[in-house]
Motif scaffolding. Structure first.
Motif, PDB file in Angstrom:
ATOM      1  N   VAL A 129       0.809  -1.023   0.039  1.00  0.00           N
ATOM      2  CA  VAL A 129       0.016  -0.047  -0.034  1.00  0.00           C
ATOM      3  C   VAL A 129       1.025   1.134   0.057  1.00  0.00           C
ATOM      4  O   VAL A 129       0.745   2.263  -0.691  1.00  0.00           O
ATOM      5  CB  VAL A 129      -1.010  -0.018   1.290  1.00  0.00           C
ATOM      6  N   TYR A 130       1.821   1.261   0.926  1.00  0.00           N
ATOM      7  CA  TYR A 130       2.765   2.359   0.824  1.00  0.00           C
ATOM      8  C   TYR A 130       3.398   2.620  -0.649  1.00  0.00           C
ATOM      9  O   TYR A 130       3.675   3.814  -1.048  1.00  0.00           O
ATOM     10  CB  TYR A 130       4.040   2.256   1.937  1.00  0.00           C
ATOM     11  N   GLU A 131       3.972   1.459  -1.229  1.00  0.00           N
ATOM     12  CA  GLU A 131       4.330   1.647  -2.539  1.00  0.00           C
ATOM     13  C   GLU A 131       3.493   2.150  -3.711  1.00  0.00           C
ATOM     14  O   GLU A 131       3.868   2.775  -4.519  1.00  0.00           O
ATOM     15  CB  GLU A 131       4.855   0.110  -3.063  1.00  0.00           C
ATOM     16  N   GLN A 132       2.102   2.054  -3.267  1.00  0.00           N
ATOM     17  CA  GLN A 132       1.089   2.403  -4.271  1.00  0.00           C
ATOM     18  C   GLN A 132       0.546   3.788  -4.105  1.00  0.00           C
ATOM     19  O   GLN A 132      -0.152   4.374  -4.907  1.00  0.00           O
ATOM     20  CB  GLN A 132      -0.179   1.485  -4.057  1.00  0.00           C
ATOM     21  N   ARG A 133       1.114   4.490  -3.096  1.00  0.00           N
ATOM     22  CA  ARG A 133       0.579   5.858  -2.834  1.00  0.00           C
ATOM     23  C   ARG A 133       0.934   6.542  -3.920  1.00  0.00           C
ATOM     24  O   ARG A 133       2.083   6.606  -4.497  1.00  0.00           O
ATOM     25  CB  ARG A 133       1.103   6.226  -1.212  1.00  0.00           C
ATOM     26  N   VAL A 134       0.168   7.912  -3.994  1.00  0.00           N
ATOM     27  CA  VAL A 134       0.526   8.945  -4.955  1.00  0.00           C
ATOM     28  C   VAL A 134       1.398   9.903  -4.501  1.00  0.00           C
ATOM     29  O   VAL A 134       1.381  10.367  -3.428  1.00  0.00           O
ATOM     30  CB  VAL A 134      -0.707   9.099  -5.757  1.00  0.00           C
TER      31      VAL A 134
END
Length: 134
Positions: A129-134
């Motif tokens: 989820v952290y890596e998918q943040r914008v």
């Protein structure tokens, strides 16, 4: 485009209250998408990412179990724990994954192994989820 109200709540209190065009959740039966006016339903959630799409932007929330309640005008997520992508401490998540991996190697009791597996899934979910943040 019309919007649906989204409330994400944990035992520690509210995590997020916002309006979204679409909510995408990972349930026990698979991934679901919820738009305004969706039929009422309740479903158990898996450890996974909850995506909130609003005006071309996507907010991602790491959700670790719980339930999603859908009504035509509001979505309520009652999660065991939930964390907005922008609030995730990635170093802590990596340490938790390392500890869970070590526990998996060291534990022999089936309950301890299952708990370590869940810890690892939660840590991996937080990192993704952290890596998918914008």
């Amino acid at each position: 485009m019309s919007k649906i109200k989204v409330n994400i709540v944990t035992p520690d209190g509210p995590v997020c209250e916002m309006d979204a065009n679409m909510v995408i959740a990972v349930t026990e039966a698979g991934e679901i998408g919820v738009l305004p006016g969706h039929i009422a339903m309740v479903a158990p959630l898996q450890i996974g990412a909850l995506r909130l799409k609003t005006d071309g932007k996507t907010e991602t929330v790491a959700v670790h179990g719980g339930f999603i309640e859908v009504r035509p005008e509001v979505v309520t997520v009652l999660a065991q724990s939930a964390e907005m992508a922008k609030s995730i401490d990635i170093a802590r998540a990596k340490r938790a994954a390392e500890k869970a991996e070590a526990d998996l190697k060291a534990k022999t009791d089936s309950l301890d192994l299952r708990l370590a597996e869940l810890d690892l899934k939660r840590a991996i979910n937080r990192m993704q989820v952290y890596e998918q943040r914008v």
